[in-house]
Design a protein around this motif. Structure first.
Motif, short mmCIF file in Angstrom:
data_model
loop_
_atom_site.label_atom_id
_atom_site.label_comp_id
_atom_site.label_asym_id
_atom_site.label_seq_id
_atom_site.Cartn_x
_atom_site.Cartn_y
_atom_site.Cartn_z
N LYS A 41 -20.97 123.47 59.18
CA LYS A 41 -20.77 122.02 59.15
C LYS A 41 -19.77 121.53 60.20
N THR A 128 -18.61 119.29 39.69
CA THR A 128 -19.49 118.80 38.64
C THR A 128 -18.69 118.46 37.38
N ARG A 133 -17.35 113.93 44.11
CA ARG A 133 -18.32 114.41 45.09
C ARG A 133 -17.71 114.86 46.41
N HIS A 134 -16.41 114.74 46.54
CA HIS A 134 -15.73 115.11 47.79
C HIS A 134 -14.53 115.98 47.48
N THR A 148 -18.59 118.10 50.67
CA THR A 148 -19.23 117.16 49.75
C THR A 148 -20.21 117.93 48.88
N ILE A 149 -20.53 117.36 47.74
CA ILE A 149 -21.49 117.99 46.85
C ILE A 149 -22.85 118.08 47.55
N GLY A 150 -23.15 117.11 48.40
CA GLY A 150 -24.39 117.14 49.18
C GLY A 150 -24.42 118.32 50.14
N ASP A 151 -23.27 118.63 50.75
CA ASP A 151 -23.18 119.78 51.65
C ASP A 151 -23.51 121.07 50.91
N ILE A 153 -25.22 121.47 48.09
CA ILE A 153 -26.63 121.50 47.68
C ILE A 153 -27.52 121.80 48.88
N GLN A 154 -27.27 121.15 50.01
CA GLN A 154 -28.07 121.40 51.21
C GLN A 154 -27.95 122.84 51.67
#
Length: 173
Positions: A41, A128, A133-134, A148-151, A153-154
């Motif tokens: 990232k 969670t 989320r950060h 981030t939680i998106g990072d 998961i991705q």
């Protein structure tokens, strides 16, 4: 029946059996560390000072297309985090009077952080359970990135896609 004949047993078949799934392969993703994700990232960190206004913070969030800012003092030390959620809550409490307020009045002061050597699954669990989320990444007492939680998961989806491709290649040959 000749004395040399012995009927086949299950043990005879074991040497021909393959093991596509094992504890090691199934838990491989469980061994991924924050550093594995951060190396892909990068370590961009967007920060704001506690004395800045929420109006300024909203502009930075919009322009950088991010969901949270770390709040740092003049020395660059972490003093808080300001998320979109924090701002929305304040907007609901003080409609029409929110944007001139200072970041330090709205930011979260007790910030959960993680280290680069921490397992990703542990970080995901904390995010969670804490419903955030950060998470700033800290190395040697200094900020080194934002997770981030998106990072997370991705990263896991990419791992699963890679594993599926490997299995397909194994099957097809």
């Amino acid at each position: 029946m000749p004395s040399s004949y012995q009927p086949p047993t299950r043990k005879d078949q074991d040497k021909n059996r393959t093991h596509s799934q094992s504890e090691t392969t199934n838990l491989k993703s469980g061994n991924a560390l924050v550093s594995d994700l951060m190396d892909r990232k990068g370590g961009d960190i967007f920060s704001i000072r506690p004395t800045e206004t929420l109006g300024k913070a909203v502009e930075v969030l919009r322009d950088k297309r991010i969901g949270a800012l770390v709040v740092t003092d003049a020395a660059g030390s972490l003093v808080g985090i300001l998320s979109e959620r924090d701002i929305v809550r304040k907007l609901a409490d003080t409609p029409g009077k929110t944007l001139p307020q200072s970041v330090e009045d709205v930011m979260t002061r007790e910030v959960q952080t993680c280290g680069r050597d921490e397992p990703l699954l542990s970080v995901l669990k904390r995010m969670t359970e804490g419903r955030f989320r950060h998470m700033p990444v800290v190395q040697d007492g200094r900020l080194s990135g934002m997770l981030t939680i998106g990072d997370v998961i991705q990263y896991r989806l990419n791992e699963l896609e890679h594993e599926a491709l490997q299995l397909k290649q194994l099957i097809v040959g």
